[in-house]
Scaffold this active site. Structure first.
Site, PDB file in Angstrom:
ATOM      1  N   VAL A   1       0.806  -1.224   0.000  1.00 34.20           N
ATOM      2  CA  VAL A   1       0.000   0.000   0.000  1.00 34.20           C
ATOM      3  C   VAL A   1       0.840   1.277   0.000  1.00 34.20           C
ATOM      4  CG1 VAL A   1      -2.025  -1.093   1.026  1.00 34.20           C
ATOM      5  CG2 VAL A   1      -0.282  -0.086   2.518  1.00 34.20           C
TER       6      VAL A   1
ATOM      7  N   TYR B   1      11.280   6.143  17.622  1.00 31.76           N
ATOM      8  CA  TYR B   1       9.976   6.063  16.954  1.00 31.76           C
ATOM      9  C   TYR B   1       9.713   7.230  15.991  1.00 31.76           C
ATOM     10  CZ  TYR B   1       5.156   4.186  16.953  1.00 31.76           C
ATOM     11  OH  TYR B   1       3.956   3.596  16.630  1.00 31.76           O
TER      12      TYR B   1
ATOM     13  N   LYS C   1       2.281   8.697  11.820  1.00 26.84           N
ATOM     14  CA  LYS C   1       0.974   8.532  12.469  1.00 26.84           C
ATOM     15  C   LYS C   1       0.334   9.879  12.781  1.00 26.84           C
ATOM     16  CE  LYS C   1       0.779   4.020  12.628  1.00 26.84           C
ATOM     17  NZ  LYS C   1      -0.223   3.277  11.837  1.00 26.84           N
TER      18      LYS C   1
ATOM     19  N   ASP D   1       1.126  -6.215  23.083  1.00 26.35           N
ATOM     20  CA  ASP D   1       2.129  -7.264  22.894  1.00 26.35           C
ATOM     21  C   ASP D   1       1.818  -8.076  21.644  1.00 26.35           C
ATOM     22  OD1 ASP D   1       4.264  -8.902  23.211  1.00 26.35           O
ATOM     23  OD2 ASP D   1       3.501  -9.964  24.970  1.00 26.35           O
TER      24      ASP D   1
END
Length: 247
Positions: free
Chosen positions: A62, A148, A155, A185
């Site tokens: 995608v 991150y 995001k 998790d």
């Protein structure tokens, strides 16, 4: 042709698979999208078919607009419609800021952010009678998480896109929202170098008394694609048991 149809990207495993299975239980026929794990995608499809629903498996990266268009052409040919689109597929390079390269940035932004825009465009064309779009985000969009950067920024873009899509697609009777989850998790978390630290933090510091589970995300997505959520538009629903409130 009368059955409702849902597409869940990245639905061969993890959260995406769980969402696909729940939508099948709700009476949707499914489009199972995967990029690499054909075996896992076929296993997911088999589970859906055992629930009495149809599953159409499509391979597509995608992050590639041409692959996106090819996927939606296949969906149009197979089902002729789409009622729900869940933008779940995600990837990313987990490195400190000073170690990031242009290719890391492009890869992550393409799969996590660009995909939502161009998939939403194609999905809307198949939603003749309206529909629901839900994207999956994470707390890294609004909080700092170690290593991150690329994912967190991508995001944040997803959440901004959710607002813009919500306003402009409302005239087509399409409801758009996002779900942002705390640490879960899953297999994806195994790629985090600080995985154990994240899990321990979630276990010890979540006001709800336990860490977030896949089912918590699934239930929220299920609500957002229901008619009960009609007046919720362009929102990012945080599902983290209150963990982000303590930062």
């Amino acid at each position: 042709m009368s059955n409702k149809v849902a597409l869940v990207t990245g639905s061969s495993r993890g959260v995406g698979k769980a969402i696909a299975l729940e939508l099948a239980k709700e009476g949707y026929d499914l489009v199972i999208n995967y990029a690499r794990s054909k075996k896992a995608a076929l296993e997911t499809a088999e589970e859906i078919e055992k629930l009495g629903r149809k599953a159409f498996v499509v391979r597509a990266n995608v992050g590639d607009v041409e692959k996106i268009r090819g996927m939606f052409e296949a969906i149009k040919e197979e089902y002729g419609r789409l009622d729900v689109f869940i933008s779940n597929a995600a990837s990313g390079v987990l490195r400190p800021v000073m170690e990031l390269e242009e290719s890391h940035w492009d890869w992550t932004m393409n799969i996590n952010s660009k995909a939502l825009l161009f998939c939403a465009q194609e999905a809307a064309k198949l939603m003749d009678k309206g529909g629901k779009i839900v994207s999956i985000s994470s707390l890294g969009s609004i909080r700092y998480l170690e290593n991150y950067t690329t994912v967190g920024v991508s995001k944040a873009a997803v959440e901004a896109l959710t607002r813009y899509l919500s306003v402009e697609l409302s005239k087509m009777d399409i409801v758009v929202n996002a779900v942002s989850g705390g640490a879960i998790d899953t297999e994806a978390l195994k790629h985090f170098p600080n995985r154990e630290q994240l899990l321990e933090d979630a276990r010890q510091n979540t006001p709800a008394g336990r860490m977030v589970e896949i089912e918590d995300i699934v239930k929220t997505v299920k609500f957002l694609v229901s008619d009960d959520a009609f007046m919720i538009r362009g929102q990012t629903i945080i599902v983290d048991g209150g963990r982000s409130l303590l930062v």
